[in-house]
Every structure is written in structure tokens, then in C-alpha cells.
Scaffold this active site. Structure first.
Site, short mmCIF file in Angstrom:
data_model
loop_
_atom_site.label_atom_id
_atom_site.label_comp_id
_atom_site.label_asym_id
_atom_site.label_seq_id
_atom_site.Cartn_x
_atom_site.Cartn_y
_atom_site.Cartn_z
CD GLU A 123 1.17 -8.69 8.23
OE1 GLU A 123 0.38 -9.50 8.75
OE2 GLU A 123 0.87 -7.96 7.27
CG ASP A 213 -5.34 -5.95 7.77
OD1 ASP A 213 -4.55 -5.32 8.51
OD2 ASP A 213 -5.11 -7.09 7.34
#
Length: 669
Positions: A123, A213
Site C-alpha cells: 500500500e 496493481d
């Protein structure tokens, strides 16, 4: 002058995610992406796969993993490391950072013949404390958001190469990921994306740095059709390779030939959306309004570095359930580290690593705190580890301390089969009831909380999605509903969720919460008092059962006593969960409401649990059971998720007659 495209993708699935979800992700994204890229060996790029996912893919899709290995051998692919089970490194102890990073680096070297020099930060959570563990394990550089650099006053025009930082004299280089690239790829048309890169080259930019991602390539809504069926990825790759202004490189090659732009010390932060998600709902709404006002005034890009929001660790203060899980994990880590090295096994280390997987500890547009199966995976591994630790270093059968640092003590009751933790907060309810044999926490529920995005429910129910121009919407902008949801469905709880929460009613009166218990003289005993009445409840562990005795005394006994327990069971409202009456009949599943008068025994049978939980009462009670559901948002839209079975038992107390309620864990039959 040409520009270097440093292109990286990150693939991750949470520990404990459903096999069907992983299969779907591979079919729609991972496998498709690799097959396209295999056709273009000149297009060099970097990958990061979390270790747990990598193990699953080798087992389920060996041909595609062989394809990835071949692309690695021919120099097309560079591997990035990280923590093996994708922890937020800043949230775990240094010793565990080292073992997590080393485990994944060893795995990559064993399977692909190369040891990573770069690392993906989960993250993109940056705290300077992680530098030493990364450097100690051979990591030379990481990729973080360009926003991190803007927050310390760096010039955005110069964020086209890597910088250096240090902690305690250990160096680590930092690549700034371009937010502009993240928002363009793969959402804008491929030709426009290539043209944008060429414009950067003409402006003299050294590199365009992208790392995001891989799920945006096929799993995010609408992206499978856009990226693969309509050919975005093929068009983009071919456009890049055909351009005389763009060259693809791995981070490793670029890092080897370029010098650092200089020293930088980054603040504790993550990507800007995360900094909003970490805030409590009222503050998040105020922050969002401030951001929107700055955008409307045309000042946002200038002022963005100063609009910081919260930090990732705020999730521990936002959600008591995440904090409890986190502090219990830290305790288990400390107990494992305290064992002599000869007694620490690889299996125990793996259980700890899996219990540190980030997904179940937070929630935003992504993040799985709201997903019971992801929290359950953390608890499964944590409790399996604690069962092993207990055999080697038995813990105290009764102890009292503030385990989660919330200012209120918890009393831990333990035997060889069960663990129960009572919070001394006035409610004197269980925050955890765990079976070591089943590696399951029956108290693993989640309260209903106000979320800033709940304000969208009213707006979006009547709105029709509209699009203009080409491209597709990012999941950050998309509003959809997986279930019919009304504003009242998102109402927050007014008291904590727990096991054994009481309410009392005087004659002809409404039930009122009991929230002023104080610890009694005996361990496990709590006492509440009122006008001419006293209620004592006492917890006891007996083999695989927890019993709670209620004793009412005084001149004016309550007319009714009600106790509530919120029980987390694996099947939730799925097919495997059902109520079983004493005569063996089945009145319904956990997703159905249930009311019984004169009940003394009810079994909650769950095929996923490998056991059952039996509720027993020494005196007949009125039982009411219903599903407890929360409303949350994911990249797919708003949804209702069943968190627990909420069971209430009600009876009329009598002087001299105790009521004993037992929760008995039964083995599978």
C-alpha cells in the site's frame, strides 16, 4: 532525447482468499497479462507477486509460472521483493520485517534464479523505520508515490529519477511512482498514453515511473473488456516499442547506470486516497470537502502536498477490532521470539507471517477488514501459532492487563482448549472467545461504523451512471450497488459488539443497557448495581465450554434480563451454517431470523468450522437470533456483508435461582 519507461506491476491476493476468486483473477488478469507480454521480449518490465499468491499460482497454474520463469531468464522481467505475506512493514516488529523479506527473496531466488534488489511497499506505506530492515536484507531500492516527495517540498518536475535516503546510516534509494501514469494506465486510450509519454520525452524527462496493481488489467470493473478484448495492452506495448522516443528498462538496469538525484527524507504517509480512508467518517468528509474545494478553485495541485490527511496506522484507532487483532498478533510475535531458536519451527514462522497479512487490518476502497473470511484467516493462523506456543510455553490461566492499549484492562481466561478475553469497560463482555482446537475466534465480528462514503447511498440510488468521451471509469470514481441498500441499513451501532452484553428491564419498562459493571473479588466476576438490585455475572472455562452464571439479588429485581452475543461463524449466511434444535430439527440457516420460547439448548452447526457451537441454558429462555450485517464499499460497489449471528436470550430472574448460560464447542461428527 528518449525517455525510459520503468513499468512495474504488483500482484497480490489476501491470505485466505477463496480459491475461486484467485482462479478468476488469474484467468482474467495475471495469465492474460503474461501471455500478452510474452509476445514482446523487447518490452522490459518489473513484477512483484506476494509470496502466498506465488505459492498458490505455482500449484494451480504451473504453465503460466513456467512462462514467467522463461521471461525472467531472458532478461525481460525483473523481480521485486517485499514481505512474503504482504504485511505493512511499518506495522510489524523489525525482526519480522527481516524474516518476511528474506522469506520472499529466498522464494524468488529458488523459483526464478534471481534475487531481488528492489522491493514493493505494501500500500506504499512509508515510515523511515523500515529502511534498516530493507537494507539489511539486501534491498537497494523501493518505489513509493511521487506524492511522498511533494510532501517534503520536492519539485514535481524533477521526480523523474531515484533519490536516496538513510536511516541509522543504512542507505536506500527511492523511485517516485508517477500519479499521472497511475491514473492514465490503463484507463485512457493506448494511443493517448503513448503520446503522453512522448511529450514527456520531448520535455527532457529522464524516466516515467509506473508501478501499480496488475488487477487494474482485467479485474477492476470493465477492464477485462478494455484491456484484453479491445486490445488496450497490445496497442500500448506495440505503441511504446514503435516509438523512437520511448525505451523500456527494468528498474535494476536504470538504477545501475544512473546516479541519485540527491538525499531526501520522506514523511510518514501513503498514497493520497489512503490518507483520506484512514480518517474517522466526520473528519474524512471534512477532508474530502476541503480537497474538492481546492480542486474547484484550481489550487489543488499546488496545495496537495499540504493536504495530508491521516496515516495508515490510524486504522488501529478507527476500528477496535483491527487494533485487537494487531495487538494480539504482536503478542504472539513476542512469544515466538522468546522461544529458544531450537524450538522455533518454520511452520510457526509461517503462521506468524500469515497472521501479519495486511488486508484484514484496514478498509478503504480496498482492504478487507469488512470481509469476515480475511479476518478469519488471520485468526486461524494466529490461534494455530498460539496453540503451538502453549505446548512449549504455557501462558497464565488468568491474567489482567491492557492488551490493546485502549486504557481499559482485559482479563484473559485460558485453559488447554479455550481462550476468553473480557474487557473491563463497563460492559464486561467478551471481545474474544477462541477455540485452539478449531483455530477459530467466535468473537471475530465487526461493528457497524459510520463511513464517509455512506453519504453516497442517497445520491447514487437515484443517479444513473453517465459517461462521456472514450476510456473507462476508475474504481475510485465508480458508484454501483451489489445489493439493495437503504440509508437505515448503514446506521452505526450505539454500543460495542461482543459476547455477553446485558440489558435489564423493570416491570413495564424498556430494556436498558448495563454499562457500569465493575470487577468483583473473584477472578472472572463482574458486578452491576442499581436501585435495590445487584447483578453478578461470572465467567468460567470448563474444558471446551465457557459458562457464564448470572445471579440477581435485591429488593427490586429486574423484571427481565437479556444477554446478547455476537458469534462469528465461517459460513455466515452461506449454505453451510444452520440452527439445530434439541430434537434434531433444523429451523433455518444463520442468515434467517429465528425466535424460540422456552429454549434450553440450541446448536449452531457450521460445515466450514469442522465443529459446532452449542448454546445451553439451565433455565428456559426466550431466544431471538438474527444476522448482523454491515454496509461497506469495495471496488465492485456497495454491499451488505454478514459479520455474525446476533443472539439474544431473555429470562425473568428469581431470587436464589442462578441462570447459567454455556457456550460449548463441539467436535465435528
Amino acid at each position: 532525447m528518449s525517455i525510459s519507461l520503468l513499468f512495474g506491476v504488483h500482484a497480490h491476493q489476501p491470505v485466505g482468499n477463496f480459491p475461486a476468486v484467485i482462479d478468476d483473477a488469474h484467468v482474467r488478469s495475471y495469465g492474460m497479462f503474461l501471455r500478452v507480454m510474452e509476445r514482446y521480449p523487447e518490452f522490459r518490465f518489473s513484477v512483484h507477486f506476494s509470496g502466498w499468491l506465488l505459492d498458490v499460482l505455482f500449484e494451480r497454474f504451473p504453465d503460466d509460472m513456467a512462462r514467467l520463469a522463461a521471461m525472467t531468464r531472458r532478461g525481460q522481467v525483473e523481480w521485486f521483493g517485499s514481505g512474503d505475506c504482504e504485511p505493512v512493514l511499518a506495522a510489524i516488529p523489525h525482526r519480522d520485517r527481516v524474516t518476511q523479506i528474506t522469506t520472499l527473496s529466498d522464494k524468488i531466488e529458488r523459483r526464478f534464479g534471481t534475487r531481488p534488489a528492489g522491493a514493493w511497499l505494501t500500500e506504499r506505506v512509508w515510515e523511515s523505520s523500515v529502511v534498516t530492515a530493507l537494507a539489511e536484507t539486501g534491498i537497494r531500492y523501493v518505489a513509493v508515490d511521487d506524492y511522498h516527495f511533494l510532501c517534503v517540498g520536492e519539485d514535481g518536475a524533477k521526480l523523474d529519477s531515484f533519490y536516496s535516503t538513510e536511516e541509522d546510516g543504512r542507505r536506500l534509494d527511492l523511485f517516485p511512482i508517477s500519479e499521472a501514469a497511475r491514473y492514465r494506465l490503463p484507463f485512457s486510450p493506448a494511443a493517448e498514453a503513448v503520446a503522453w509519454l512522448e511529450d514527456l520525452a520531448r520535455q527532457g524527462q529522464r524516466a516515467s515511473i509506473y508501478f501499480d496493481d496488475i488487477e487494474k488489467f482485467g479485474i477492476w470493473p470493465e477492464t477485462y473488456e478494455w484491456v484484453f478484448e479491445k486490445g488496450w495492452l497490445t496497442q500500448f506495448v506495440e505503441g511504446v516499442l514503435a516509438s523512437p522516443l520511448i525505451r523500456t528498462e527494468t528498474f535494476a538496469d536504470y538504477h545501475a547506470r544512473e546516479n541519485t538525484r540527491g538525499i531526501v527524507y520522506l514523511p510518514t504517509t501513503s498514497y493520497i486516497e489512503m490518507n483520506e480512508w484512514t480518517l474517522p467518517a466526520p473528519r474524512a468528509a471534512a477532508y474530502h470537502a476541503l480537497v474538492e474545494a481546492e480542486k474547484a478553485a484550481g489550487r489543488f495541485e499546488t496545495h496537495k502536498p499540504f493536504l495530508r490527511g491521516g496515516i495508515w496506522r490510524n486504522f488501529m484507532s478507527r476500528y477496535p477490532e483491527a487494533n485487537w487483532m494487531h495487538k494480539r498478533m504482536l503478542g504472539a510475535s513476542g512469544r515466538l521470539a522468546a522461544l529458544p531458536a531450537a524450538q522455533r519451527s518454520a511452520a510457526m514462522q509461517e503462521q506468524l507471517h500469515r497472521a501479519q497479512a495486511n488486508d484484514a487490518y484496514w478498509h478503504g476502497l480496498f482492504g478487507g477488514l469488512y470481509l469476515p473470511h480475511l479476518r478469519r484467516a488471520v485468526w486461524n493462523n494466529l490461534l494455530a501459532l498460539e496453540a503451538g506456543l502453549a505446548r512449549l510455553m504455557p501462558p497464565a490461566s488468568c491474567e489482567q492487563r491492557d492488551l490493546d492499549l485502549d486504557g481499559r484492562s482485559e482479563t484473559a481466561l485460558r485453559n488447554s482448549r479455550l481462550q476468553a478475553f473480557v474487557r473491563d469497560d463497563g460492559h464486561a463482555a467478551l471481545v474474544e472467545l477462541s477455540s485452539l482446537a478449531l483455530a477459530h475466534n467466535f468473537g471475530d465480528t465487526l461493528g457497524a461504523y459510520a463511513e464517509a462514503y455512506h453519504a453516497k447511498i442517497d445520491q447514487a440510488q437515484a443517479a444513473q451512471a453517465g459517461k462521456s468521451g472514450e476510456g473507462i471509469a476508475s474504481a475510485h470514481d465508480r458508484i454501483a450497488f451489489l445489493h439493495a441498500i437503504l440509508p437505515e441499513d448503514a446506521a452505526p451501532d450505539t454500543r460495542p459488539r461482543g459476547i455477553f452484553l446485558e440489558r435489564l428491564a423493570a416491570a413495564e419498562g424498556a430494556l436498558q443497557p448495563v454499562d457500569a459493571y465493575r470487577a468483583g473479588e473473584q477472578p472472572g466476576s463482574w458486578i452491576a448495581t442499581g436501585a435495590d438490585w445487584q447483578l453478578e455475572k461470572t465467567y468460567r472455562l470448563e474444558d471446551a465450554a465457557l459458562s457464564v452464571s448470572f445471579r440477581a439479588a435485591g429488593k427490586a429485581l429486574p423484571a427481565l434480563i437479556e444477554t446478547e452475543f455476537n458469534l462469528a461463524l465461517p459460513s455466515c449466511d452461506g449454505y453451510g451454517g444452520r440452527y439445530v434444535l434439541a430434537d434434531g430439527s433444523i429451523p433455518g440457516g444463520f442468515g434467517n431470523p429465528l425466535e424460540l420460547d422456552g429454549m434450553r439448548t440450541l446448536t449452531l452447526d457450521d460445515s466450514e468450522l469442522r465443529g459446532a457451537l452449542q448454546i445451553e441454558a439451565t433455565r428456559p429462555v426466550r431466544l431471538r437470533a438474527r444476522p448482523h450485517r454491515t454496509v461497506s464499499q469495495s471496488e465492485a460497489g456497495f454491499e451488505k456483508i454478514m459479520q455474525a449471528v446476533c443472539v439474544t436470550l431473555t429470562w425473568a430472574p428469581a431470587a436464589g435461582l442462578d441462570q447459567r448460560i454455556t457456550l460449548r464447542v463441539l467436535p465435528a461428527t
